[in-house]
Scaffold this motif. Structure first.
Motif, PDB file in Angstrom:
ATOM      1  N   SER A 154      21.812  -0.945  15.685  1.00  0.00           N
ATOM      2  CA  SER A 154      22.479   0.686  16.424  1.00  0.00           C
ATOM      3  C   SER A 154      21.172   1.333  16.290  1.00  0.00           C
ATOM      4  N   GLY A 155      20.473   0.771  15.747  1.00  0.00           N
ATOM      5  CA  GLY A 155      18.798   1.339  15.827  1.00  0.00           C
ATOM      6  C   GLY A 155      18.881   2.422  15.063  1.00  0.00           C
ATOM      7  N   SER A 156      18.878   2.917  14.627  1.00  0.00           N
ATOM      8  CA  SER A 156      19.375   4.384  13.671  1.00  0.00           C
ATOM      9  C   SER A 156      19.132   4.473  12.447  1.00  0.00           C
ATOM     10  N   THR A 157      18.296   5.419  11.799  1.00  0.00           N
ATOM     11  CA  THR A 157      18.104   5.467  11.007  1.00  0.00           C
ATOM     12  C   THR A 157      18.402   7.099   9.997  1.00  0.00           C
ATOM     13  N   SER A 158      18.226   6.635   8.976  1.00  0.00           N
ATOM     14  CA  SER A 158      18.822   7.286   7.576  1.00  0.00           C
ATOM     15  C   SER A 158      17.929   7.291   6.897  1.00  0.00           C
ATOM     16  N   THR A 159      18.093   9.043   5.393  1.00  0.00           N
ATOM     17  CA  THR A 159      17.420   9.041   4.599  1.00  0.00           C
ATOM     18  C   THR A 159      18.006   8.946   3.013  1.00  0.00           C
ATOM     19  N   GLU A 160      18.768   7.831   2.566  1.00  0.00           N
ATOM     20  CA  GLU A 160      20.232   7.461   1.452  1.00  0.00           C
ATOM     21  C   GLU A 160      18.569   7.541   0.298  1.00  0.00           C
ATOM     22  N   SER A 161      17.934   6.088   0.940  1.00  0.00           N
ATOM     23  CA  SER A 161      16.582   5.771   0.049  1.00  0.00           C
ATOM     24  C   SER A 161      16.009   7.252  -0.145  1.00  0.00           C
ATOM     25  N   ALA A 162      15.140   8.002   0.212  1.00  0.00           N
ATOM     26  CA  ALA A 162      14.162   8.383   0.437  1.00  0.00           C
ATOM     27  C   ALA A 162      14.931   9.940  -0.316  1.00  0.00           C
ATOM     28  N   ASP A 163      16.508  10.344   0.082  1.00  0.00           N
ATOM     29  CA  ASP A 163      17.349  10.787  -0.578  1.00  0.00           C
ATOM     30  C   ASP A 163      17.389  11.014  -2.361  1.00  0.00           C
ATOM     31  N   LYS A 164      17.296  10.207  -2.219  1.00  0.00           N
ATOM     32  CA  LYS A 164      17.506   9.769  -4.197  1.00  0.00           C
ATOM     33  C   LYS A 164      16.337   9.853  -4.994  1.00  0.00           C
ATOM     34  N   VAL A 165      14.980   9.725  -4.061  1.00  0.00           N
ATOM     35  CA  VAL A 165      14.022   9.943  -4.287  1.00  0.00           C
ATOM     36  C   VAL A 165      13.840  11.706  -4.823  1.00  0.00           C
ATOM     37  N   LEU A 166      14.219  12.675  -3.573  1.00  0.00           N
ATOM     38  CA  LEU A 166      15.030  13.803  -3.771  1.00  0.00           C
ATOM     39  C   LEU A 166      14.825  14.292  -4.770  1.00  0.00           C
ATOM     40  N   TYR A 207       7.518   3.839  -5.586  1.00  0.00           N
ATOM     41  CA  TYR A 207       7.897   5.642  -7.573  1.00  0.00           C
ATOM     42  C   TYR A 207       7.645   6.552  -7.378  1.00  0.00           C
ATOM     43  N   VAL A 208       7.798   7.306  -8.104  1.00  0.00           N
ATOM     44  CA  VAL A 208       7.000   8.696  -8.498  1.00  0.00           C
ATOM     45  C   VAL A 208       6.453   8.701  -9.575  1.00  0.00           C
ATOM     46  N   VAL A 209       5.128   8.613  -9.518  1.00  0.00           N
ATOM     47  CA  VAL A 209       4.622   8.901 -11.343  1.00  0.00           C
ATOM     48  C   VAL A 209       4.239  10.564 -11.262  1.00  0.00           C
ATOM     49  N   SER A 210       4.279  11.202 -11.918  1.00  0.00           N
ATOM     50  CA  SER A 210       4.343  12.347 -12.643  1.00  0.00           C
ATOM     51  C   SER A 210       3.233  12.736 -14.629  1.00  0.00           C
ATOM     52  N   ASP A 211       2.738  13.626 -14.007  1.00  0.00           N
ATOM     53  CA  ASP A 211       2.206  13.889 -14.668  1.00  0.00           C
ATOM     54  C   ASP A 211       2.536  15.157 -15.328  1.00  0.00           C
ATOM     55  N   LYS A 212       3.293  14.384 -17.005  1.00  0.00           N
ATOM     56  CA  LYS A 212       3.997  15.356 -17.887  1.00  0.00           C
ATOM     57  C   LYS A 212       3.298  16.749 -18.103  1.00  0.00           C
ATOM     58  N   ALA A 213       2.136  16.602 -17.737  1.00  0.00           N
ATOM     59  CA  ALA A 213       1.174  18.411 -18.528  1.00  0.00           C
ATOM     60  C   ALA A 213       2.162  19.685 -17.632  1.00  0.00           C
TER      61      ALA A 213
END
Length: 292
Positions: free
Chosen positions: A43-55, A20-26
């Motif tokens: 493969s033992g590999s990491t990636s940032t697809e999920s986190a990049d959607k948040v960003l 979740y992203v919880v943001s203060d409107k004000a």
């Protein structure tokens, strides 16, 4: 009353996790809750697809990250807390009882000598009932042990983010058979959450939907009290504990428990690289119960 915060969910279908992203409107300040670092076991590999959607959402809404909140040291996904921090700032925070979890898993993994089970890997450790702010909105950290000793829920503007403690009403409640788990404590934590006002909106960290419905993550205290299949009103502590112990005895070990926890007790840092520049995850052999 008008809403002071916005809640934006991000569902990861590979791990059934909701961040979740919880943001203060004000003020435009925000907290990111339980971000996911993608991990491919084969493969033992990491990636940032999920986190990049948040960003991307944070950039689009021009939000400034104030907090990256972990509800607990997850056993089903790796945390992207440090990646989110690297890209967007904010303090990585968890409950102070993470120290107990770190001590258990330092022994299990035989982690490096300079890994200290003191919580110092996180930027902030919340005490039970501690009040903090997301922008101008007051929030409260609630200790809700049982699934693990360190589980936290976060309450803000009539919303509560409960991590794994409760699922959607037709799914039930968290397991309590991990190291340090306690079904009695879990029941009492759940009742603490269900003592919040009935209209309180509740956001869960995972959904494992029964056949016939799609993923969901928002419910209310009133709905949980009326319909939760494990712990609706009228279910006693002894009844709940008996159910939980019987059910937990049938559950498989989570697929990502071994890779995830050794990252998550480090607040999302990968293990330090060896002298060849490669970081390694440790797999303790014959240390956990076999999959059912």
């Amino acid at each position: 009353m008008s809403r002071r915060i916005l809640v934006e969910p991000f569902f990861d279908p590979k791990t059934w996790t909701v961040s979740y992203v919880v943001s203060d409107k004000a003020s435009g300040r925000a907290a990111v809750i339980d971000p996911v670092l993608d991990f491919e076991m084969k493969s033992g590999s990491t990636s940032t697809e999920s986190a990049d959607k948040v960003l991307a959402y944070l950039r689009d809404k021009r939000l400034k990250v104030q907090w990256i909140l972990e509800t607990h040291a997850h056993a089903d996904h790796l945390s992207a807390a440090r990646y989110i921090q690297q890209e967007a700032g904010g303090l990585v925070a968890i409950g102070e009882h993470i120290r107990e979890v770190q001590a258990v898993f330092k022994k299990l993994y035989n982690l490096e000598r300079n890994f200290l089970p003191d919580g110092s890997q996180f930027d902030h450790l919340f005490k039970d009932g501690e009040v903090f702010r997301i922008g101008e909105v007051e929030a409260t950290a609630l200790l809700v042990p049982g699934h693990t000793p360190a589980d936290m829920a976060y309450l803000a503007d009539g919303d509560v983010f409960v991590g794994d403690t409760l699922f959607m009403p037709d799914v039930g409640t968290a397991r309590a058979d991990f190291p340090g788990g306690d079904a009695h404590a879990l029941y009492r934590s759940i009742r603490r959450i269900l003592d919040l006002p009935p209209q309180t909106r509740m956001y869960v960290c995972h959904d494992y939907p029964p056949k016939g419905r799609g993923p969901q993550w928002e419910t209310t205290v009133a709905e949980q009290r009326a319909k939760n299949v494990h712990v609706h009103d009228g279910v006693s502590e002894d009844e709940f504990v008996a159910m939980r112990k019987a059910r937990d005895a049938t559950l498989e070990v989570p697929t990502l428990i071994l890779p995830s926890i050794q990252v998550n007790v480090r607040a999302g840092h990968l293990p330090p690289a060896d002298d060849n520049g490669v970081a390694y995850l440790r797999i303790p052999l014959n240390a956990l119960p076999r999959t059912k």
